[in-house]
Design a protein around this motif. Structure first.
Motif, PDB file in Angstrom:
ATOM      1  N   GLU A 286      32.509  42.168  35.441  1.00 23.45           N
ATOM      2  CA  GLU A 286      30.971  41.477  35.327  1.00 23.45           C
ATOM      3  C   GLU A 286      31.375  40.064  35.687  1.00 23.45           C
ATOM      4  O   GLU A 286      30.573  39.609  36.605  1.00 23.45           O
ATOM      5  CB  GLU A 286      30.269  41.876  34.234  1.00 23.45           C
ATOM      6  N   ASN A 287      31.837  39.497  34.848  1.00 22.03           N
ATOM      7  CA  ASN A 287      32.366  38.059  34.995  1.00 22.03           C
ATOM      8  C   ASN A 287      32.852  37.900  36.306  1.00 22.03           C
ATOM      9  O   ASN A 287      32.639  36.751  37.124  1.00 22.03           O
ATOM     10  CB  ASN A 287      33.191  37.471  33.807  1.00 22.03           C
ATOM     11  N   PHE A 288      33.897  38.505  36.703  1.00 20.96           N
ATOM     12  CA  PHE A 288      34.489  38.351  38.178  1.00 20.96           C
ATOM     13  C   PHE A 288      33.418  38.465  39.172  1.00 20.96           C
ATOM     14  O   PHE A 288      33.565  37.522  40.208  1.00 20.96           O
ATOM     15  CB  PHE A 288      35.616  39.558  38.328  1.00 20.96           C
ATOM     16  N   ARG A 289      32.521  39.272  39.176  1.00 23.70           N
ATOM     17  CA  ARG A 289      31.611  39.570  40.080  1.00 23.70           C
ATOM     18  C   ARG A 289      30.484  38.048  40.120  1.00 23.70           C
ATOM     19  O   ARG A 289      30.553  37.774  41.349  1.00 23.70           O
ATOM     20  CB  ARG A 289      30.451  40.860  40.029  1.00 23.70           C
ATOM     21  N   LEU A 290      30.189  37.854  39.052  1.00 21.71           N
ATOM     22  CA  LEU A 290      29.512  36.702  38.935  1.00 21.71           C
ATOM     23  C   LEU A 290      30.239  35.397  39.578  1.00 21.71           C
ATOM     24  O   LEU A 290      29.553  34.629  40.428  1.00 21.71           O
ATOM     25  CB  LEU A 290      28.928  36.285  37.537  1.00 21.71           C
ATOM     26  N   GLN A 291      31.408  35.170  39.190  1.00 19.80           N
ATOM     27  CA  GLN A 291      32.135  33.987  39.560  1.00 19.80           C
ATOM     28  C   GLN A 291      32.363  34.110  40.966  1.00 19.80           C
ATOM     29  O   GLN A 291      32.223  33.148  41.838  1.00 19.80           O
ATOM     30  CB  GLN A 291      33.551  33.878  38.707  1.00 19.80           C
TER      31      GLN A 291
ATOM     32  N   ASP B 103      37.464  41.627  33.106  1.00 20.68           N
ATOM     33  CA  ASP B 103      36.109  41.482  33.047  1.00 20.68           C
ATOM     34  C   ASP B 103      35.436  41.454  34.176  1.00 20.68           C
ATOM     35  O   ASP B 103      35.428  40.576  35.058  1.00 20.68           O
ATOM     36  CB  ASP B 103      35.655  40.409  32.040  1.00 20.68           C
TER      37      ASP B 103
END
Length: 162
Positions: free
Chosen positions: A4-9, A2
């Motif tokens: 997108e989740n990685f980018r946010l985190q 994921d």
């Protein structure tokens, strides 16, 4: 993976990871190199880059002259044509890709030129190299690109809290 989740985190944790740099810089060179190499080996036993390929989707390697010559032969092009077709000079005067994702990235995240890929691609994410002191700032930036590097920093942060 994921992304997108990685980018946010990874973005939200970047300042914490940056605060880790002075602690890492205090380590002796051999100890730092060994710590990164062990962490690299452990992460890549469980991570398959083909499920991610974020590096190929978002960044460009530096193309050395030998890389350009080798890839020009692969495509049966003059080096000048290869450069005009795929590369540009960046702010530091290095050849990098004109655009992202990498034009050699296949739909299944494999690399069209894998056997002939640039040296920078072969060595990425650079977490198992010698002289990690010299590339800690690059490695920190790679926490925003590579989930394995991000996880290595997260693990190191836990180790320093102990």
């Amino acid at each position: 993976m994921d992304l997108e989740n990685f980018r946010l985190q990874s973005s939200s944790e970047f300042s914490k990871n940056k605060k880790l740099l002075p602690k890492l810089k205090k380590m002796k060179a051999k100890a730092l190199d060994n710590a990164f190499e062990e962490a690299h080996d452990a992460k890549f036993r469980n991570i398959d880059c083909l499920t991610c390929a974020n590096c190929c989707k978002t960044t460009s390697p530096i193309f050395l002259q030998t890389d350009i010559e080798r890839l020009s032969k692969v495509f049966n092009m003059k080096t000048s044509v290869f450069i005009d077709t795929y590369l540009k000079l960046d702010e530091e005067g290095d050849y990098v890709l004109q655009s992202s994702p990498c034009p050699f990235l296949n739909q299944d995240n494999t690399c069209l030129v894998y056997e002939e890929r640039p040296k920078a691609c072969r060595e990425y994410p650079h977490t198992n190299r010698k002289n990690m002191h010299g590339i800690l700032n690059l490695t920190l930036r790679n926490t925003l690109v590579c989930p394995a590097v991000f996880e290595i920093f997260q693990d190191f942060a836990k180790d320093f809290r102990k």
